[in-house]
Design an enzyme around this catalytic site. Structure first.
Site, short mmCIF file in Angstrom:
data_model
loop_
_atom_site.label_atom_id
_atom_site.label_comp_id
_atom_site.label_asym_id
_atom_site.label_seq_id
_atom_site.Cartn_x
_atom_site.Cartn_y
_atom_site.Cartn_z
N HIS A 82 -39.68 42.44 -31.21
CA HIS A 82 -38.73 41.37 -31.54
C HIS A 82 -39.15 40.09 -30.85
O HIS A 82 -39.53 40.09 -29.69
CB HIS A 82 -37.33 41.76 -31.07
CG HIS A 82 -36.31 40.68 -31.33
ND1 HIS A 82 -35.75 40.50 -32.56
CD2 HIS A 82 -35.79 39.73 -30.53
CE1 HIS A 82 -34.91 39.47 -32.51
NE2 HIS A 82 -34.92 38.98 -31.29
N ASP A 161 -21.33 42.41 -33.59
CA ASP A 161 -22.15 41.25 -33.21
C ASP A 161 -21.92 40.08 -34.15
O ASP A 161 -21.82 38.94 -33.70
CB ASP A 161 -23.64 41.64 -33.20
CG ASP A 161 -24.52 40.42 -32.93
OD1 ASP A 161 -24.38 39.83 -31.85
OD2 ASP A 161 -25.31 40.04 -33.81
N ARG A 168 -18.36 33.04 -30.70
CA ARG A 168 -19.08 32.37 -29.59
C ARG A 168 -19.47 30.96 -29.99
O ARG A 168 -19.41 30.03 -29.20
CB ARG A 168 -20.33 33.18 -29.22
CG ARG A 168 -20.02 34.44 -28.42
CD ARG A 168 -21.22 35.35 -28.37
NE ARG A 168 -22.38 34.74 -27.76
CZ ARG A 168 -23.64 35.13 -27.97
NH1 ARG A 168 -23.89 36.15 -28.79
NH2 ARG A 168 -24.63 34.52 -27.38
N SER A 183 -26.36 40.93 -27.75
CA SER A 183 -26.42 40.61 -29.17
C SER A 183 -27.78 41.01 -29.75
O SER A 183 -27.87 41.72 -30.75
CB SER A 183 -26.16 39.11 -29.35
OG SER A 183 -26.51 38.68 -30.64
N LYS A 187 -28.81 44.85 -32.06
CA LYS A 187 -29.44 44.88 -33.38
C LYS A 187 -30.73 45.70 -33.37
O LYS A 187 -31.01 46.46 -34.28
CB LYS A 187 -29.70 43.45 -33.87
CG LYS A 187 -28.41 42.76 -34.30
CD LYS A 187 -28.62 41.30 -34.66
CE LYS A 187 -28.64 40.43 -33.45
NZ LYS A 187 -28.24 39.04 -33.65
N1 URA Z 1 -30.03 35.52 -31.09
C1 URA Z 1 -29.14 36.52 -31.28
O1 URA Z 1 -29.35 37.39 -32.10
N2 URA Z 1 -28.02 36.52 -30.55
C2 URA Z 1 -27.75 35.59 -29.64
O2 URA Z 1 -26.73 35.66 -29.01
C3 URA Z 1 -28.67 34.55 -29.47
C4 URA Z 1 -29.82 34.55 -30.20
#
Ligand code: URA
Ligand code: CA
Length: 433
Positions: A82, A161, A168, A183, A187
């Site tokens: 990632h 999320d 947020r 977050s 994923k």
């Molecule tokens: N990318 C994400 O997936 N989540 C975040 O909180 C910030 C950047």
């Protein structure tokens, strides 16, 4: 359990239990916890932070809020990668076939997403016929057979999320390490990989601008991954200028082909070896990072890497002849050169501005509904530290419109040229285990 009691505890800086965190995340996902209480929770976390155990429990609760991809029918250790996001980051296109070429399975789920250019899925769609909407069984079958397959994201992964991220965004709580780290990691974990290599970018074109913040985020994500039973390594890499030369979809496919042949930009090649060797190591195909790097170099030099890319394209219905004839990729109607106005050395290239210039041409999506122009983008002919002579091309613009004054202005605004010789910046700042 009452949300107000959990809020009071976090407000006072006390550690929440696993049950309390699950109560918050489940409650918010199914609508029992209202936005105003969740907003207070996020702000309390922003100021009071979370312990490693709380962060792991928060991430796990988010993973459990939705579907999880089951990759257990794929043989071997599945390693995912990632990137926290940068400009002209072509690494996934290269790493998927490269790492697969040495025997590590790479079942890659990728998105389209918003940004300066398309996501990996968009880039691959510049190859005629390439299908990313494949059934889960086909995805597993292809990965077992060829060690690599790429599928577009589907299913309902981490709904918690999505909902929390939107909140947020409007409560000034995006920039909190425990929230960012959970977050991203939720994923990745829901996507089913056994091990994860994180490319945490640092610099002007990155989400985290300072090295200190980037290190903190990398540490947080590595601890969460390991705490959730997924071996994780974080590599901190430079994003003070775009990666490689190409910024744009088909242009980046061409750059990926060059790099898989060993003829790509030096920085992109090196970063792929740094990330790829850690994927191979975590995939248990090498005993050391050094050995893994040698295996990857060998895959490039022997032609195995580019062959694996061809196999992957053919398996997903794409026209693999573009690998030997990249002129068949989508091509823009016009090219323009942006010429240096003076002699000197390139001292700065503001990555974000280059990204915006590419998206002005149509290389990226501004909204989820926008159409991408796969042919357009930029090729940087000069990078930081390079010497330039007045009149030499800094950047080549690939455009489908004739008037590109706005793009040229953006590019001039992002480049600085100095009279003194400039030190090249390091590519890798740190590796976090
Ligand atoms: N990318 C994400 O997936 N989540 C975040 O909180 C910030 C950047
Ligand atoms: Ca690039």
């Amino acid at each position: 359990m009452r949300m107000v009691d959990v809020l009071e505890k976090k407000r006072d800086g006390l550690e929440l239990t696993k049950e309390e965190i699950e109560f918050v995340i489940e409650g918010y996902t199914n609508g029992e916890v209202p936005d105003y209480q969740m907003s207070a929770f996020l702000m309390a976390v922003y100021f009071q932070d979370m312990t490693t155990e709380e962060r792991v429990n928060l991430t796990k609760a988010m993973v459990e809020s939705g579907d999880q991809v089951d990759l257990s029918e794929i043989d071997g250790v599945k390693v995912d990668k990632h990137s926290t996001g940068g400009v002209g980051d072509t690494t996934t296109l290269i790493l998927a076939p490269l790492v697969a070429a040495v025997g590590v399975p790479v079942p890659k789920m990728s998105g389209r997403g918003l940004g300066h250019t398309g996501g990996t899925v968009d880039k691959l769609e510049s190859i005629a016929g390439f299908q990313v909407e494949i059934e889960p069984e086909t995805f597993i079958e292809l990965t077992n057979k060829n060690k690599v397959a790429v599928v577009g994201q589907s299913g309902n992964l981490t709904p918690a999320d999505k909902k929390i991220y939107s909140l947020r965004d409007v409560t000034a709580t995006v920039n909190a390490i425990p929230l960012i780290a959970s977050s991203i990691m939720s994923k990745k974990i829901a996507s089913g990989a056994d091990a994860i290599v994180l490319d945490v970018k640092t610099g002007s074109g990155a989400f985290m601008k300072t090295l200190e913040d980037s290190k903190e985020l990398a540490h947080a994500m590595v601890q969460i991954g390991n705490g959730a039973g997924r071996e994780t390594i974080g590599v901190i890499s430079d994003m003070n200028q775009p990666l490689g030369f190409a910024v744009g979809n088909a242009l980046e496919v061409k750059e990926a082909i060059d790099t898989l042949r060993g003829e790509g930009p030096v920085d992109l090649h090196e970063l792929c070896l740094e990330l790829g060797s850690r994927m191979v190591y975590l995939g248990k195909k090498a005993d050391s990072i050094e050995q893994a790097k040698e295996m990857l170099e060998e895959a490039i030099n022997s032609g195995k890497a580019i062959e694996t890319f061809k196999t992957m394209i053919t398996a997903q219905g794409g026209d693999a002849s573009i690998v030997d004839a990249p002129e068949k990729l989508p091509k823009s109607s016009y090219t323009f050169e942006v010429e240096a106005k003076e002699d000197g050395f390139v001292s700065e290239i503001i990555a974000n501005e280059i990204g915006i210039a590419a998206s002005l041409l149509g290389a990226g999506r501004l909204t989820k509904e926008s159409e991408i122009d796969l042919a357009v983008g930029l090729v940087l002919n000069k990078k930081i530290g390079d010497e330039v002579k007045k009149g030499e091309s800094l950047v080549t613009i690939h455009s489908n419109r004739e008037d590109v004054k706005d793009v040229i202005d953006k590019i001039y605004g992002s480049y600085s040229v100095s009279k003194e010789k400039i030190e090249k910046k390091p590519l890798i700042y740190d590796v976090i285990y």
